[in-house]
Design a protein around this motif. Structure first.
Motif, PDB file in Angstrom:
ATOM      1  N   PRO A  74      43.754 121.205 100.583  1.00 22.25           N
ATOM      2  CA  PRO A  74      44.825 120.547 101.336  1.00 22.25           C
ATOM      3  C   PRO A  74      46.201 120.598 100.676  1.00 22.25           C
ATOM      4  CG  PRO A  74      43.261 118.941 100.473  1.00 22.25           C
ATOM      5  CD  PRO A  74      42.654 120.286 100.277  1.00 22.25           C
TER       6      PRO A  74
ATOM      7  N   ARG B  14      51.369 124.035 104.549  1.00 24.96           N
ATOM      8  CA  ARG B  14      50.099 123.498 104.065  1.00 24.96           C
ATOM      9  C   ARG B  14      49.157 123.318 105.246  1.00 24.96           C
ATOM     10  NH1 ARG B  14      53.007 120.943 100.037  1.00 24.96           N
ATOM     11  NH2 ARG B  14      53.507 119.135 101.350  1.00 24.96           N
TER      12      ARG B  14
ATOM     13  N   ASP C  78      47.644 120.941 106.652  1.00 25.80           N
ATOM     14  CA  ASP C  78      47.867 119.881 107.645  1.00 25.80           C
ATOM     15  C   ASP C  78      49.060 120.175 108.559  1.00 25.80           C
ATOM     16  OD1 ASP C  78      49.837 119.525 105.805  1.00 25.80           O
ATOM     17  OD2 ASP C  78      49.333 117.445 105.294  1.00 25.80           O
ATOM     18  N   GLN C  79      49.799 121.240 108.255  1.00 19.59           N
ATOM     19  CA  GLN C  79      50.907 121.626 109.136  1.00 19.59           C
ATOM     20  C   GLN C  79      50.496 122.778 110.053  1.00 19.59           C
ATOM     21  OE1 GLN C  79      53.220 122.439 105.604  1.00 19.59           O
ATOM     22  NE2 GLN C  79      54.732 120.898 106.196  1.00 19.59           N
TER      23      GLN C  79
ATOM     24  N   ARG D  65      44.420 127.546 110.837  1.00 15.81           N
ATOM     25  CA  ARG D  65      43.673 127.249 109.617  1.00 15.81           C
ATOM     26  C   ARG D  65      42.522 128.233 109.448  1.00 15.81           C
ATOM     27  NH1 ARG D  65      42.993 120.674 109.683  1.00 15.81           N
ATOM     28  NH2 ARG D  65      45.072 120.295 110.495  1.00 15.81           N
TER      29      ARG D  65
END
Lengths: 379, 228
Positions: free
Chosen positions: B96, B138, B140-141, B147
């Protein structure tokens, strides 16, 4: 945890530093007394057997002023000072105080290196005579006379009277007595005051440091001759005293350092806990690294490096903390010869490193042994 | 070329022994596209873990390109994982606090490739998956599909010969799921990659040239579209 480590390291460094400094302080203090000093005390100290009386008769003979004079005549001896120590009531103008009283001679000042704030010290002359004068410490002067002139006043010491001719300068403490609280009277007066024939000590200085051993032998010979063949005195040299103090303080330093070292172990256990928590928090990541092809050894190394960096970071922080406390201590006690023993710093850092590595092993192994399948499905 | 012979895997659960795999024999040719299907508990995931050297069989031998990898020690197995096998997981398993590029770079860091070459290979990999714009984001973006594409880039960056995908679309919506599948299939076709996909999804499973159904730790059906 970082804090625990840094406090541990700071404690080790500061405490050993203090111990070292105390050692320095004491040896400096002794050095200020002169390294040629010999202390002669009545009675023989036997290292074995049932004590002095079995060999030297029922009681050792007293050391007398005449003994001191005989010793003083030796070519090897520079100065000699007969000495009597006692407690006595000292009073002036209705004020009374119990204080240490030292019976001495003019040579006393030269041996001790005392200086006077006002007036003169005891006069030279026959030590058997009571010249009826006395010299007082600055604290006694303050307490008895206050703002009034003390020089020339008649002071009552015990049941005797003496005229104050000098006031000792404030130079703090010299080993074993507080100069500020001292009242110095002629040795003959002190013997009369205490109503006893024997001296407490004879202090003598050898002409040079090299002559110490010979001077010591000669003093024994002189005393033996004067005491009907009995060597009933003990001679302590500056070196012997110093060595004893040195040993005691060194042991103290190690002990205190060792105790501080225990706090490092506590810090190590904290590091281990943090690392264990970190391993369980990052289980999935560890599993991933394994899946991506990190061998066990690499993961082990990774966590060991992390634990070690934590403890080293703590140790460095601790050094900073140590420096700060040193500065603080010096600010409040500028006279303290605070030293940084290099070995203490190195030992603290090495211990921190070893602790980090040592306590890092268990968490690192746990990480390395994780089963990747289970680790990956861990959330 | 993968050859499994009499592979069994037992787990001790309490005082019972669970046979997750029972003497499985399986050959997978280089460059094959294979799907592993079956209900949960059928052993398909266990089989994939063994194929990926994440787990060791209780008995049997596993040869990868003629080399018996079951006999290798931990370090050697790790090297095989690093160089020969790529993984794509249902839950992405991205780190993460690392950017997309750093995540994709991880296998190269582990194998000690020098930084300049790492950067080059990572940016090429991200570019081929349409992620160049997202390299500094990252996880979470990023969207789920992005992903999973980062995870694919990570799996492919060390140029493995086998790609193992465990429910790669299980956590994605339909459209990004099919996009991910197409990307993986493209890699298979362009590079001659051996592709093994574990899935619940019948429709997705049927896209593979060879479909294997497992039940109770055994291969129930082996339909090979390339061999009639």
């Amino acid at each position: 945890m970082l804090l625990a480590m840094s406090i541990g390291v700071a404690a080790v460094v500061v405490l050993t530093s203090l111990g070292e400094s105390a050692r320095r302080f004491v040896s400096d203090e002794f050095a200020s007394l002169g390294t040629h000093l010999l202390m002669i005390a009545p009675g023989r100290t036997e290292t074995s057997g049932g004590g002095p009386s079995m060999f030297a008769g029922d009681t050792p003979r007293d050391l007398t002023i005449r003994d001191a004079e005989a010793i003083g005549r030796s070519r090897l001896i520079d100065e000699v000072a007969p000495m009597v120590m006692a407690q006595a009531k000292v009073s002036w103008g209705g004020k009374e105080r119990e204080t240490p009283v030292l019976g001495g001679t003019a040579s006393m000042r030269r041996i001790r290196g005392w200086t006077l704030a006002q007036g003169r010290f005891l006069p030279d002359g026959d030590p058997e005579r009571d010249s009826g004068v006395c010299v007082i410490g600055s604290k006694i002067r303050r307490e008895l006379f206050g703002p009034r002139q003390a020089l020339g006043e008649w002071l009552k010491v015990g049941d005797r009277r003496c005229r104050v001719t000098g006031i000792l300068a404030e130079e703090g403490r010299s080993i074993g007595m507080d100069v500020e609280e001292l009242v110095v009277i002629p040795v003959a007066a002190a013997l009369a005051l205490m109503n006893r024939p024997g001296l407490t000590r004879i202090m003598a200085t050898a002409r040079s440091h090299e002559m110490m051993d010979r001077a010591s032998e000669e003093i024994l010979a002189i005393v033996k001759e004067r005491h009907q063949g009995e060597e009933d005195v003990t001679i302590v040299t500056q070196d012997a005293l110093l060595a004893t103090f040195d040993r005691i303080l060194a042991a103290l330093t190690y002990t205190v350092g060792g105790i501080a070292g225990i706090s490092l172990v506590v810090a190590g256990i904290l590091i281990m806990n943090v690392m264990l928590v970190s391993v369980s928090q990052r289980t999935a990541e560890i599993g991933l690294l394994k899946a991506l092809g990190a061998p066990r050894a690499q993961i082990l190394r990774l966590f060991l490096v992390e634990a070690t960096s934590l403890s080293v970071a703590g140790a460095l922080l601790g050094l900073v903390l140590g420096v700060l406390s040193r500065v603080t201590i010096l600010y409040f006690y500028p006279a303290l010869p605070l030293t940084w023993p290099i070995w203490a710093i190195v030992a603290a850092l090495a211990t921190a490193l070893a602790v980090g590595l040592g306590f890092g092993v268990i968490p690192a192994r746990r990480a390395a042994e994780l089963d990747p399948v289970a680790a990956l499905s861990h959330h | 070329m993968i050859e499994l012979r009499q592979i069994s895997r037992d787990f001790e659960v309490g005082d019972q022994t669970v046979h997750a795999l029972r003497a499985v024999d399986l050959e997978i040719r280089a460059g094959e596209y294979l799907s592993l299907m079956g209900p949960s508990g059928s052993g398909k995931s266990t089989l994939m873990h063994i194929l990926g050297l994440l787990d060791r069989p209780t008995s049997g031998t596993y040869e990868l390109d003629g080399k018996d990898v079951t006999a290798l020690d931990d370090a050697a197995q790790a090297a095989v994982r690093r160089n020969e096998i790529g993984f794509v997981f249902q839950f992405f398993h991205l780190v993460p606090y690392l950017t997309a590029a750093e995540n994709a770079e991880l296998p190269l860091v582990l194998s000690g490739v020098d930084p300049a070459e790492r950067r080059e290979r990572v940016s090429a990999g991200l570019a081929s998956l349409g992620l160049s714009e997202r390299a500094d984001h990252r996880p979470d973006q990023l969207s789920g599909g992005q992903r999973q594409r980062v995870a694919i880039a990570r799996a492919m960056v060390s140029a493995p010969s086998v790609l193992l995908a465990d429910e790669p679309t299980g956590n994605l919506d339909r459209s990004s799921g099919s996009e991910v599948i197409r990307l993986i299939e493209d890699l298979h076709e362009q590079r001659g990659l051996t592709l093994v996909i574990v899935t619940h999804d019948q429709e997705m499973g049927r896209r593979a040239t060879r479909q294997i159904s497992m039940v109770d730790g055994e291969v129930e059906e082996d339909r090979d579209g390339a061999r009639p």
